[in-house]
Design a protein around this motif. Structure first.
Motif, PDB file in Angstrom:
ATOM      1  N   ALA A   1       1.691   3.451  14.891  1.00 60.31           N
ATOM      2  CA  ALA A   1       3.052   2.938  15.062  1.00 60.31           C
ATOM      3  C   ALA A   1       3.814   3.853  16.006  1.00 60.31           C
ATOM      4  CB  ALA A   1       3.759   2.874  13.710  1.00 60.31           C
ATOM      5  N   LEU A   2       4.847   3.304  16.635  1.00 64.26           N
ATOM      6  CA  LEU A   2       5.626   4.118  17.555  1.00 64.26           C
ATOM      7  C   LEU A   2       6.589   5.022  16.806  1.00 64.26           C
ATOM      8  CD1 LEU A   2       6.331   1.596  20.433  1.00 64.26           C
ATOM      9  CD2 LEU A   2       4.753   3.541  20.390  1.00 64.26           C
ATOM     10  N   GLU A   3       7.141   4.484  15.684  1.00 61.49           N
ATOM     11  CA  GLU A   3       8.075   5.299  14.910  1.00 61.49           C
ATOM     12  C   GLU A   3       7.382   5.937  13.722  1.00 61.49           C
ATOM     13  OE1 GLU A   3       9.288   2.034  15.604  1.00 61.49           O
ATOM     14  OE2 GLU A   3      10.376   2.777  17.370  1.00 61.49           O
ATOM     15  N   GLY A   4       7.922   7.045  13.295  1.00 64.32           N
ATOM     16  CA  GLY A   4       7.277   7.765  12.201  1.00 64.32           C
ATOM     17  C   GLY A   4       8.183   8.071  11.039  1.00 64.32           C
ATOM     18  N   HIS A   5       8.931   7.045  10.517  1.00 58.66           N
ATOM     19  CA  HIS A   5       9.806   7.422   9.407  1.00 58.66           C
ATOM     20  C   HIS A   5       9.158   7.382   8.043  1.00 58.66           C
ATOM     21  CE1 HIS A   5      11.676   4.199  11.982  1.00 58.66           C
ATOM     22  NE2 HIS A   5      10.894   3.484  11.203  1.00 58.66           N
TER      23      HIS A   5
ATOM     24  N   GLY B   1       0.834  -1.206   0.000  1.00 61.40           N
ATOM     25  CA  GLY B   1       0.000   0.000   0.000  1.00 61.40           C
ATOM     26  C   GLY B   1       0.855   1.238   0.000  1.00 61.40           C
ATOM     27  N   SER B   2       0.183   2.382   0.053  1.00 60.40           N
ATOM     28  CA  SER B   2       0.949   3.619   0.128  1.00 60.40           C
ATOM     29  C   SER B   2       0.339   4.539   1.177  1.00 60.40           C
ATOM     30  CB  SER B   2       0.972   4.322  -1.233  1.00 60.40           C
ATOM     31  OG  SER B   2      -0.339   4.617  -1.624  1.00 60.40           O
ATOM     32  N   VAL B   3       1.215   5.320   1.803  1.00 61.65           N
ATOM     33  CA  VAL B   3       0.779   6.199   2.887  1.00 61.65           C
ATOM     34  C   VAL B   3       0.002   7.378   2.299  1.00 61.65           C
ATOM     35  CG1 VAL B   3       1.557   7.701   4.754  1.00 61.65           C
ATOM     36  CG2 VAL B   3       2.766   5.553   4.266  1.00 61.65           C
ATOM     37  N   THR B   4      -1.194   7.660   2.823  1.00 59.32           N
ATOM     38  CA  THR B   4      -1.951   8.832   2.353  1.00 59.32           C
ATOM     39  C   THR B   4      -1.962   9.932   3.407  1.00 59.32           C
ATOM     40  OG1 THR B   4      -4.014   7.914   3.176  1.00 59.32           O
ATOM     41  CG2 THR B   4      -3.470   7.476   0.873  1.00 59.32           C
ATOM     42  N   GLU B   5      -1.694   9.573   4.663  1.00 59.06           N
ATOM     43  CA  GLU B   5      -1.730  10.599   5.702  1.00 59.06           C
ATOM     44  C   GLU B   5      -0.878  10.153   6.869  1.00 59.06           C
ATOM     45  OE1 GLU B   5      -5.513  13.041   7.177  1.00 59.06           O
ATOM     46  OE2 GLU B   5      -5.284  11.156   8.253  1.00 59.06           O
ATOM     47  N   ARG B   6      -0.222  11.100   7.520  1.00 50.69           N
ATOM     48  CA  ARG B   6       0.597  10.778   8.679  1.00 50.69           C
ATOM     49  C   ARG B   6       0.276  11.814   9.758  1.00 50.69           C
ATOM     50  NH1 ARG B   6       5.174  13.042  10.796  1.00 50.69           N
ATOM     51  NH2 ARG B   6       6.708  11.665  11.757  1.00 50.69           N
ATOM     52  N   LEU B   7      -0.122  11.335  10.916  1.00 46.83           N
ATOM     53  CA  LEU B   7      -0.455  12.265  12.010  1.00 46.83           C
ATOM     54  C   LEU B   7       0.391  11.924  13.228  1.00 46.83           C
ATOM     55  CD1 LEU B   7      -4.375  12.229  11.952  1.00 46.83           C
ATOM     56  CD2 LEU B   7      -2.872  14.058  11.145  1.00 46.83           C
ATOM     57  N   PHE B   8       1.093  12.908  13.736  1.00 47.20           N
ATOM     58  CA  PHE B   8       1.837  12.684  14.971  1.00 47.20           C
ATOM     59  C   PHE B   8       0.919  12.986  16.151  1.00 47.20           C
ATOM     60  CE2 PHE B   8       4.480  14.198  18.475  1.00 47.20           C
ATOM     61  CZ  PHE B   8       5.254  13.056  18.661  1.00 47.20           C
TER      62      PHE B   8
ATOM     63  N   ALA C   1       1.645  10.004  21.718  1.00 51.31           N
ATOM     64  CA  ALA C   1       1.973   8.653  22.156  1.00 51.31           C
ATOM     65  C   ALA C   1       2.305   7.756  20.970  1.00 51.31           C
ATOM     66  CB  ALA C   1       0.811   8.061  22.952  1.00 51.31           C
ATOM     67  N   HIS C   2       1.725   8.050  19.827  1.00 55.21           N
ATOM     68  CA  HIS C   2       2.021   7.237  18.650  1.00 55.21           C
ATOM     69  C   HIS C   2       1.830   8.074  17.386  1.00 55.21           C
ATOM     70  CE1 HIS C   2      -2.344   6.584  19.332  1.00 55.21           C
ATOM     71  NE2 HIS C   2      -2.364   6.892  18.060  1.00 55.21           N
ATOM     72  N   VAL C   3       2.232   7.463  16.264  1.00 53.98           N
ATOM     73  CA  VAL C   3       2.026   8.115  14.967  1.00 53.98           C
ATOM     74  C   VAL C   3       0.934   7.336  14.244  1.00 53.98           C
ATOM     75  CG1 VAL C   3       3.084   8.791  12.795  1.00 53.98           C
ATOM     76  CG2 VAL C   3       4.439   8.761  14.886  1.00 53.98           C
ATOM     77  N   GLN C   4      -0.027   8.064  13.715  1.00 54.97           N
ATOM     78  CA  GLN C   4      -1.113   7.382  13.024  1.00 54.97           C
ATOM     79  C   GLN C   4      -0.947   7.535  11.513  1.00 54.97           C
ATOM     80  OE1 GLN C   4      -5.372   8.892  12.844  1.00 54.97           O
ATOM     81  NE2 GLN C   4      -5.542   7.260  14.338  1.00 54.97           N
TER      82      GLN C   4
END
Ligand code: ATP
Ligand code: MG
Lengths: 364, 284
Positions: A339-343, A311-318, A321-324
């Motif tokens: 996820a805990l990491e947000g790379h 798949g591909s990432v469409t949105e990243r929210l910090f 406590a976690h990254v969504q």
């Protein structure tokens, strides 16, 4: 000492007649119809001695109605309610071994805190000495010593709440009923009251039924949660059961967040989009596979997962406590992963997957 | 510091109109009356010689009428207060249309004047009235009963029906803020429906019940129109005696003394009612 006191409740002349192991409360086909509006559909439910049951559901799903039927304030339009083996369906509240903590508290403004707490015992013609002793016991238990001579109107919301709790607990009810008792309190006080509630239940035992529409509160307090929707009981189980193995779509989505992936069930097997099939008894037809956002793996760990999709990432929210991440899979499903990491950044291609142990299957 | 002093002064200044109205319209005439009650009249003139003759005369001649007035007024006040509670409780506990209808009906009866009500009762109770006609028509009695009208009973009926709406309003006003959840809580803790009334309702409306009682009592004890119109010759209340002293007999000092004696008795009755209510209308 309090434990013993609760077991030898004044309301229980026939306790001995009940076989050991019988549930304390048994609802059989209990339903409520308000002039043609079915607020509670016929439901069965049992509550064991010592249970802390939470009735959880969205506004208007019939939680209060169900609780008030237990307390005797609403007569069921059908069905039977037994407490300790006795049919109480037709009994008024004053004749029931249950006591209620009302949402609006319902304290008596013309009585002091002590008088409020002792009212039920005075009605029961308990000797004045004993009333005084037990009131003091309760005042200590809910930590109201400094306010005991005040009128309830001179107390804060949280303090009033504790008076209401003490006033019901002093009756040593077989079942303590609580209707969203913390709804009016701010978040901090609410958490403190939840801790206090747990401490109380640990200290004195007893059986509590607690209505709430807040799932964290239900999970924080109850050992069993009854999830209701539209007057139906959708699932009754421990917090783990309803969170990790929800019985249907509603429970999946209401308790926590859930991802759903469409699938088909044929001959007791469900085929996943990557070709894998899992055994899942049930009727043939469309189903949904559910999985929690924090159980989804992304990137390298996903490659070793039982189910792995591209798949591909469409949105990243910090979110602290976690990254969504919101991920659009090749098969066209949008999945939310915590996820805990947000790379990863929006636009990145990645693998996303989960283990079979973390998924559940519900009819769609 | 100055600010506080000025603010206090301003607040006190705001009280002046209220004190002026109360003093001018109420206290000054009352004090004047108290003074006059110790004078006497001679040849239709006030004689400014303080003495206790008026009170001595009341002590010897009018204790009976004062007692009778207090008794019948207390009866009227008790009946009115009880009925007012029943009706107000009905209005309050029926959240549906019935409650509003009753409240509306109560307010509507305030539009009928005092005299209208008296005449209405006369047409009901009189010799040719509806009650007597019905009784005779049904052959329950051969002749109309005169005692219906022109009796203490008629005075009680008229005054109760006149006072009831005035008494309902304070009681209803006191019931309204009572939180219905507290009534359910009482039930939950073991109170029967009667117990809920005793412990969670009545103790909280004592001031309103006392208001209803005092209002009914004072109006009844001071009334002289109703006894004259429907009370007959035997129902002489203090109002009638006082009126005749001020009117026909032109003996203002004796009238004033009678007024004060009646007032003192009234205060005693109301105080007794208050103590009684506080003693008996208490939560368990
Ligand atoms: N007296 C009544 N007459 C008619 N309908 C009613 C009555 N009381 C409740 N209802 C309806 O029954 C349904 C369930 O009400 P209930 O009070 O049990 O909901 P609830 O789950 O406690 O909701 P909330 O979380 O908002 O308190 C609602 O749709 C409500 O409108
Ligand atoms: Mg509710």
């Amino acid at each position: 000492m309090l434990q013993r006191a609760i077991d030898s409740s004044p309301h229980s002349p026939i306790t001995d007649a009940v076989p050991a192991g019988a549930p304390l409360v048994r609802l059989t086909g209990v339903a409520k119809d308000y002039n043609g509006f079915q607020a509670v559909h016929p439901l069965d439910m049992t509550i064991e001695r010592g249970d802390f049951v939470s009735i959880l559901g969205p506004s208007g799903c019939g939680k209060t109605t169900l609780l008030r039927m237990l307390g005797g304030f609403i007569t069921p339009s059908q069905g039977r309610i037994e407490v300790d083996g006795v049919d109480v369906t037709a009994l008024p509240p004053e004749k029931r071994a249950t006591n209620m903590v009302f949402q609006g508290y319902g304290l008596f403004p013309h009585m002091s805190v002590r008088q409020n707490i002792g009212y039920g015992l005075r009605l029961a013609r308990t000797p004045a000495r004993e009333v005084a002793e037990r009131v003091e016991e309760m005042v200590d238990l809910v930590q109201l010593g400094a306010f005991a001579e005040r009128a309830p109107t001179a107390l804060s919301g949280g303090q009033q709440q504790r008076v209401a709790l003490a006033r019901a607990l002093i009756m040593r009810p077989k079942v303590l009923l609580l209707d969203e008792p913390f709804a009016a309190l701010d978040l901090k006080l609410r958490k403190a009251m939840q801790d206090e509630m747990r401490r109380l239940h640990d200290a004195i035992g007893g059986t509590f039924v607690f209505v709430t529409h807040d799932q964290t509160e239900a999970m924080a307090l109850a050992n069993r949660i009854a999830v209701m929707e539209g007057g139906h009981l959708r699932q009754l189980g421990t917090a783990e059961e309803i969170y990790l193995h929800p019985a249907n779509h509603f429970v999946s989505a209401f308790v926590g967040e859930a991802n759903f992936v469409r699938a088909m069930r044929r001959n007791g097997r469900v085929a996943l989009s990557n070709g894998l099939t899992v055994v899942s008894p049930g009727e043939d037809g469309d189903v949904e596979i559910g999985v929690r956002p924090e159980r989804l793996m992304i990137g390298a760990p996903a490659e070793g997962a039982d189910v792995c999709l591209r798949g591909s990432v469409t949105e990243r929210l910090f979110l602290g406590a976690h990254v969504q991440y919101r991920v659009l899979t090749e098969s066209g499903e949008t999945l939310v992963a915590n996820a805990l990491e947000g790379h990863f950044s929006p636009g990145d291609s990645l693998r996303i997957g989960w283990n079979l142990a973390d998924q559940w299957v519900v009819a769609s | 510091m100055m600010g506080v002093a000025v603010a206090t002064m301003r607040r006190n200044l705001l009280l002046v109109p209220a004190i002026a109205v109360l003093g001018g319209l109420f206290l000054v005439p009352l004090v004047w009356f108290l003074v006059v009650s110790f004078y006497r009249v001679s040849l239709f003139q006030l004689v400014h010689e303080p003495n206790l003759a008026n009170y001595a005369r009341i002590w010897s001649d009018y204790l009976g009428p004062i007692g009778y007035t207090a008794g019948i007024s207390a009866l009227i006040a008790v009946v009115t207060t009880l009925l007012a509670f029943v009706v107000a409780h009905l209005i309050w506990s029926r959240g549906d249309g019935w409650g509003n209808f009753l409240l509306g009906a109560t307010l509507l009866t305030l539009f009928g004047g005092y005299l209208v009500k008296i005449y209405a009762w006369r047409t009901l109770l009189g010799r040719e009235g509806i009650v007597n006609n019905t009784l005779v028509g049904l052959h329950l009695t051969d002749n109309p009963i005169d005692a219906l009208l022109y009796s203490p009973l008629a005075v009680v009926l008229v005054l109760v029906s006149y006072l009831l709406p005035f008494a309902i309003l304070p009681v209803y006003g006191a019931l309204r803020p009572i939180d219905p959840t507290s009534l359910e809580a009482a039930r939950d803790l073991g109170a029967s429906p009667w117990g809920v009334l005793r412990d969670a309702v009545l103790p909280r409306i004592v001031p309103a019940l006392l208001t209803a009682f005092a209002l009914s009592f004072l109006v009844s004890a001071g009334d002289y129109v109703t006894p004259r119109m429907v009370g007959g010759t035997r129902t002489q209340m203090m109002g009638n005696f006082i009126e005749s002293q001020f009117g026909l007999r032109m003996n203002m000092p004796l009238g004033a003394a009678m007024t004060f004696s009646t007032l003192l008795t009234s205060i005693a009755v109301i105080a007794a009612a208050w103590i009684g209510m506080r003693t008996f209308l208490r939560a368990k």
